[in-house]
Design a protein around this motif. Sequence first.
Motif, PDB file in Angstrom:
ATOM      1  N   LEU A 133       0.829  -1.203   0.000  1.00  0.00           N
ATOM      2  CA  LEU A 133       0.000   0.000   0.000  1.00  0.00           C
ATOM      3  C   LEU A 133       0.868   1.260   0.000  1.00  0.00           C
ATOM      4  N   SER A 134       1.955   1.240   0.769  1.00  0.00           N
ATOM      5  CA  SER A 134       2.838   2.405   0.836  1.00  0.00           C
ATOM      6  C   SER A 134       3.521   2.650  -0.505  1.00  0.00           C
ATOM      7  N   LEU A 135       4.034   1.576  -1.124  1.00  0.00           N
ATOM      8  CA  LEU A 135       4.710   1.727  -2.405  1.00  0.00           C
ATOM      9  C   LEU A 135       3.731   2.142  -3.503  1.00  0.00           C
ATOM     10  N   ARG A 136       2.518   1.617  -3.436  1.00  0.00           N
ATOM     11  CA  ARG A 136       1.508   2.009  -4.432  1.00  0.00           C
ATOM     12  C   ARG A 136       1.218   3.504  -4.336  1.00  0.00           C
ATOM     13  N   LEU A 137       1.110   4.012  -3.108  1.00  0.00           N
ATOM     14  CA  LEU A 137       0.857   5.439  -2.918  1.00  0.00           C
ATOM     15  C   LEU A 137       2.011   6.265  -3.464  1.00  0.00           C
ATOM     16  N   LEU A 138       3.242   5.842  -3.176  1.00  0.00           N
ATOM     17  CA  LEU A 138       4.415   6.562  -3.673  1.00  0.00           C
ATOM     18  C   LEU A 138       4.454   6.573  -5.196  1.00  0.00           C
ATOM     19  N   ARG A 139       4.173   5.447  -5.807  1.00  0.00           N
ATOM     20  CA  ARG A 139       4.249   5.354  -7.266  1.00  0.00           C
ATOM     21  C   ARG A 139       3.170   6.194  -7.937  1.00  0.00           C
ATOM     22  N   ARG A 140       2.015   6.260  -7.329  1.00  0.00           N
ATOM     23  CA  ARG A 140       0.954   7.074  -7.914  1.00  0.00           C
ATOM     24  C   ARG A 140       1.242   8.561  -7.753  1.00  0.00           C
ATOM     25  N   GLN A 141       2.184   8.883  -6.883  1.00  0.00           N
ATOM     26  CA  GLN A 141       2.632  10.267  -6.728  1.00  0.00           C
ATOM     27  C   GLN A 141       3.867  10.555  -7.587  1.00  0.00           C
ATOM     28  N   GLY A 142       4.236   9.580  -8.425  1.00  0.00           N
ATOM     29  CA  GLY A 142       5.386   9.762  -9.306  1.00  0.00           C
ATOM     30  C   GLY A 142       6.724   9.500  -8.649  1.00  0.00           C
ATOM     31  N   ARG A 143       6.723   8.764  -7.530  1.00  0.00           N
ATOM     32  CA  ARG A 143       7.973   8.442  -6.824  1.00  0.00           C
ATOM     33  C   ARG A 143       8.180   6.936  -6.834  1.00  0.00           C
ATOM     34  N   ASN A 144       9.405   6.509  -6.493  1.00  0.00           N
ATOM     35  CA  ASN A 144       9.744   5.087  -6.483  1.00  0.00           C
ATOM     36  C   ASN A 144       9.503   4.457  -7.857  1.00  0.00           C
ATOM     37  N   LEU A 145       9.914   5.168  -8.907  1.00  0.00           N
ATOM     38  CA  LEU A 145       9.741   4.684 -10.274  1.00  0.00           C
ATOM     39  C   LEU A 145      11.046   4.116 -10.813  1.00  0.00           C
ATOM     40  N   ARG A 146      10.942   3.169 -11.715  1.00  0.00           N
ATOM     41  CA  ARG A 146      12.099   2.635 -12.418  1.00  0.00           C
ATOM     42  C   ARG A 146      11.977   3.034 -13.882  1.00  0.00           C
ATOM     43  N   HIS A 147      12.995   3.705 -14.377  1.00  0.00           N
ATOM     44  CA  HIS A 147      12.963   4.207 -15.744  1.00  0.00           C
ATOM     45  C   HIS A 147      13.276   3.093 -16.730  1.00  0.00           C
ATOM     46  N   VAL A 148      12.506   3.062 -17.805  1.00  0.00           N
ATOM     47  CA  VAL A 148      12.572   1.961 -18.766  1.00  0.00           C
ATOM     48  C   VAL A 148      12.734   2.507 -20.178  1.00  0.00           C
ATOM     49  N   VAL A 149      13.568   1.844 -20.975  1.00  0.00           N
ATOM     50  CA  VAL A 149      13.575   2.066 -22.419  1.00  0.00           C
ATOM     51  C   VAL A 149      13.200   0.753 -23.073  1.00  0.00           C
ATOM     52  N   ILE A 150      12.442   0.853 -24.149  1.00  0.00           N
ATOM     53  CA  ILE A 150      11.954  -0.330 -24.853  1.00  0.00           C
ATOM     54  C   ILE A 150      12.605  -0.387 -26.226  1.00  0.00           C
ATOM     55  N   VAL A 151      13.219  -1.505 -26.532  1.00  0.00           N
ATOM     56  CA  VAL A 151      13.846  -1.689 -27.841  1.00  0.00           C
ATOM     57  C   VAL A 151      12.782  -2.118 -28.828  1.00  0.00           C
ATOM     58  N   GLY A 152      12.568  -1.301 -29.844  1.00  0.00           N
ATOM     59  CA  GLY A 152      11.544  -1.583 -30.844  1.00  0.00           C
ATOM     60  C   GLY A 152      10.571  -0.428 -30.963  1.00  0.00           C
ATOM     61  N   THR A 153       9.932  -0.344 -32.125  1.00  0.00           N
ATOM     62  CA  THR A 153       8.938   0.712 -32.346  1.00  0.00           C
ATOM     63  C   THR A 153       7.654   0.151 -32.942  1.00  0.00           C
ATOM     64  N   GLY A 154       7.545  -1.182 -32.970  1.00  0.00           N
ATOM     65  CA  GLY A 154       6.376  -1.820 -33.565  1.00  0.00           C
ATOM     66  C   GLY A 154       5.243  -2.009 -32.577  1.00  0.00           C
ATOM     67  N   PRO A 155       4.218  -2.744 -32.993  1.00  0.00           N
ATOM     68  CA  PRO A 155       3.034  -2.956 -32.155  1.00  0.00           C
ATOM     69  C   PRO A 155       3.349  -3.589 -30.799  1.00  0.00           C
ATOM     70  N   LEU A 156       4.297  -4.547 -30.787  1.00  0.00           N
ATOM     71  CA  LEU A 156       4.620  -5.197 -29.521  1.00  0.00           C
ATOM     72  C   LEU A 156       5.246  -4.214 -28.537  1.00  0.00           C
ATOM     73  N   ALA A 157       6.162  -3.392 -29.020  1.00  0.00           N
ATOM     74  CA  ALA A 157       6.799  -2.396 -28.149  1.00  0.00           C
ATOM     75  C   ALA A 157       5.763  -1.425 -27.600  1.00  0.00           C
ATOM     76  N   LEU A 158       4.842  -0.989 -28.457  1.00  0.00           N
ATOM     77  CA  LEU A 158       3.805  -0.063 -28.006  1.00  0.00           C
ATOM     78  C   LEU A 158       2.853  -0.734 -27.013  1.00  0.00           C
ATOM     79  N   ALA A 159       2.591  -2.023 -27.220  1.00  0.00           N
ATOM     80  CA  ALA A 159       1.721  -2.748 -26.295  1.00  0.00           C
ATOM     81  C   ALA A 159       2.368  -2.855 -24.916  1.00  0.00           C
ATOM     82  N   VAL A 160       3.687  -3.093 -24.899  1.00  0.00           N
ATOM     83  CA  VAL A 160       4.397  -3.163 -23.619  1.00  0.00           C
ATOM     84  C   VAL A 160       4.353  -1.811 -22.911  1.00  0.00           C
TER      85      VAL A 160
END
Length: 213
Positions: A133-160
């Motif tokens: 519950l605590s982590l969910r609250l933090l994440r919904r406030q834009g905190r405790n996030l992990r930055h991600v890059v996705i390799v690809g620009t097709g439908p699968l990448a967009l779905a992810v």
Amino acid sequence: MFAKNRQIFLTAVFFLDAALLYAAWIGAYALRFYVLPVAAPLGVPPLSAYLWYGAVVVLISLLVLRTLRLYRSRRTSRLGAELTAIAQGMTIVMALTALGSFFLRGELARSVLLLFAVAGTGALWLHRLLIRLSLRLLRRQGRNLRHVVIVGTGPLALAVARKMKENPDFGFEVKGLVSPRAAESETTVGGIPVLGGVADFPALAERAGAELV
């Protein structure tokens, strides 16, 4: 926040679990011999002995729970799966402790073992629920996030990317896409920036501050 210090966070969870389990053990002793109206034919065992046994039982408990991978990041795992793993672990602990009690010629009351298993499981369940519950609250406030890059620009990448956006409780923030074609660099696909081509991947991932690919 916790994303950059998750090992410290998991270590803190580990030691707090240890404290909760030890409290559950002492509570089980007190409940059995001083609260419940159940006779003790052999008399009330000394607390000092149970303090020592408790340290051993807690150590065994932590080793079992660690074997079940409960002290690693469970960002995308379901709460139900985690609670089930805790219940399984405490069942194993109770069985091992009961076996140890047999070799100790019954010095440990089986009722204390049962009460400990119930109280320990409940305490760890509550602990995990409060963490979620605590982590969910933090994440919904834009905190405790992990930055991600996705390799690809097709439908699968967009779905992810869409899946991550639709589930903010996981705490993933898509920083952009990596295109297999350099011509798509510095553009957007589906409203998500294309950071560059695969050839520039190490550098662009570092610039984006990506923790996951």
